[in-house]
Design an enzyme around this catalytic site. Structure first.
Site, PDB file in Angstrom:
ATOM      1  N   LYS A  54       0.840  -1.557  -0.139  1.00 48.78           N
ATOM      2  CA  LYS A  54      -0.179  -0.035  -0.177  1.00 48.78           C
ATOM      3  C   LYS A  54       0.922   1.245  -0.185  1.00 48.78           C
ATOM      4  O   LYS A  54       0.386   2.140  -0.920  1.00 48.78           O
ATOM      5  CB  LYS A  54      -1.430   0.296   1.045  1.00 48.78           C
ATOM      6  CG  LYS A  54      -1.984  -1.042   1.026  1.00 48.78           C
ATOM      7  CD  LYS A  54      -2.418  -1.010   2.533  1.00 48.78           C
ATOM      8  CE  LYS A  54      -3.938  -2.033   2.423  1.00 48.78           C
ATOM      9  NZ  LYS A  54      -4.693  -2.539   3.680  1.00 48.78           N
ATOM     10  N   GLN A  98      -4.326  -0.914  10.198  1.00 50.40           N
ATOM     11  CA  GLN A  98      -3.801  -2.618   9.214  1.00 50.40           C
ATOM     12  C   GLN A  98      -5.193  -3.702  10.305  1.00 50.40           C
ATOM     13  O   GLN A  98      -4.549  -3.323  11.687  1.00 50.40           O
ATOM     14  CB  GLN A  98      -2.135  -2.459   9.104  1.00 50.40           C
ATOM     15  CG  GLN A  98      -2.340  -3.985   8.114  1.00 50.40           C
ATOM     16  CD  GLN A  98      -3.571  -4.152   6.950  1.00 50.40           C
ATOM     17  OE1 GLN A  98      -3.493  -3.671   6.179  1.00 50.40           O
ATOM     18  NE2 GLN A  98      -3.668  -5.273   6.345  1.00 50.40           N
ATOM     19  N   ASP A 121     -10.764   3.563   4.420  1.00 47.99           N
ATOM     20  CA  ASP A 121     -10.793   2.822   4.797  1.00 47.99           C
ATOM     21  C   ASP A 121     -12.641   2.335   4.707  1.00 47.99           C
ATOM     22  O   ASP A 121     -12.940   1.258   4.302  1.00 47.99           O
ATOM     23  CB  ASP A 121     -10.744   1.282   5.631  1.00 47.99           C
ATOM     24  CG  ASP A 121      -9.380   0.570   5.412  1.00 47.99           C
ATOM     25  OD1 ASP A 121      -8.568  -0.303   4.632  1.00 47.99           O
ATOM     26  OD2 ASP A 121      -8.431   0.564   6.810  1.00 47.99           O
TER      27      ASP A 121
HETATM   28  N1  GUN Z   1      -6.815  -6.547   6.635  1.00 52.87           N
HETATM   29  C1  GUN Z   1      -7.297  -7.121   5.865  1.00 52.87           C
HETATM   30  N2  GUN Z   1      -7.815  -6.111   4.577  1.00 52.87           N
HETATM   31  C2  GUN Z   1      -7.460  -5.027   5.075  1.00 52.87           C
HETATM   32  C3  GUN Z   1      -8.530  -3.448   4.450  1.00 52.87           C
HETATM   33  O1  GUN Z   1      -8.877  -3.452   3.504  1.00 52.87           O
HETATM   34  N3  GUN Z   1      -7.872  -2.502   5.665  1.00 52.87           N
HETATM   35  C4  GUN Z   1      -7.763  -3.026   7.373  1.00 52.87           C
HETATM   36  N4  GUN Z   1      -6.756  -1.859   7.325  1.00 52.87           N
HETATM   37  N5  GUN Z   1      -7.113  -3.655   7.243  1.00 52.87           N
HETATM   38  C5  GUN Z   1      -7.086  -5.423   6.674  1.00 52.87           C
END
Ligand code: GUN
Length: 289
Positions: A54, A98, A121
């Site tokens: 990311k 995350q 998110d």
């Molecule tokens: N863990 C797995 N997928 C995601 C996501 O799309 N965002 C976040 N913050 N954590 C995750």
């Protein structure tokens, strides 16, 4: 029938290319690039890889990322203070915490603490509600990626029978909302569902988001169906497979996403898009002040 492979890597690359111009136009107007605050707790190797992907994608697109690496034993209070600080920071337009978090931490109050206007998110209950009432603001990235892939492949959604396997807050529930908004008839299946094979067998569109390697058998798939595989499962031999038995499903499906190279890169691309759109909303609001 041999399915057409929906290439998520190529589509994500296209999205990132389109975003680059919009990001630099934003920077010119706002005097600063869009910024994403990223919080990673502990040493989960999969989370570390996702976060690195990311942040690299941010950098390539001209979005600044602010990395906050915290130890496994960080306290809830410390995280709350960091979120407060990022909420106030004018350089930060989006915040990503995350998941999953270590067991001693409670994710829900932390997600509530992230300002809904910086919730890249789309996990804050305000944004979950906005989506549910058909007025989406921030929408979770993976579901957005699934719909984008279906649309870009030209799969008709209006009136289609869509089956979502998995009911998580991150993928299953929001992707069901998006499919509903597209006019699909949506069934959400989960671990207690009776006759999963029967439901999948009637679906024109299947979204597999359970996190169990190849649990959706290829011979369940309705001939010609579109299959979007959200799963990323690492096997003991180190190989990565999805939630769908890919080879057998490809014999029957009309369209299918590979793993890797399907939904994964789209999650990242949609996060960048969300961050830019959040930044545009924040700066526009300031200009109107
Ligand atoms: N863990 C797995 N997928 C995601 C996501 O799309 N965002 C976040 N913050 N954590 C995750």
């Amino acid at each position: 029938m041999t399915a057409q492979i929906i290439d998520g890597k190529a589509r994500a690359k296209q999205i990132r290319k389109d975003l680059k111009g919009r990001v630099s136009a934003f920077e010119e107007r706002a005097g600063r690039p869009p910024g994403l605050g990223v919080i990673l707790v502990g040493n989960d190797p999969a989370s570390a890889v996702y976060v690195r992907n990311k942040e690299r994608a941010c950098e390539k697109t001209g979005i600044r990322s602010f990395h906050h690496q915290l130890p496994e034993d960080v306290t809830q209070q410390h995280l709350e203070e960091l979120i407060d600080q990022l909420n106030q920071d004018p350089e930060v337009h989006g915040i990503l915490l995350q998941l999953p978090l270590p067991g001693h931490l409670d994710a829900q109050p932390l997600m509530l603490r992230i300002s809904p206007s910086k919730d890249a998110d789309g996990f804050h209950p305000v944004n979950v509600g906005q989506l549910a009432v058909g007025k989406p603001v921030f929408v979770p990235c993976t579901p957005l990626g699934c719909i984008d892939l279906l649309r870009s492949a030209g799969v008709p959604l209006q009136g289609a029978n869509a089956v979502v396997v998995g009911r998580s807050n991150i993928v299953g529930k929001p992707v069901a909302q998006l499919l509903l908004a597209e006019g699909a008839t949506v069934t959400i299946c989960h671990s207690k569902t009776q006759d999963l094979a029967g439901h999948v067998g009637r679906a024109d569109v299947v979204i597999a988001a359970v996190g169990r390697p190849e649990m959706i058998r290829g011979d369940w798939i309705k001939p010609g169906a579109a299959v979007i595989d959200v799963g990323i499962n690492r096997l003991d031999d180190g190989s990565i497979v999805g939630d769908v038995e890919f080879a057998a499903a490809s014999e029957r499906a009309g369209y299918i996403t590979p793993v890797p190279g399907g939904v994964g890169p789209m999650t990242v691309a949609k996060l960048l898009e969300n961050t830019l759109e959040g930044a545009l909303r924040i700066e526009q609001y300031k200009l109107q002040d």
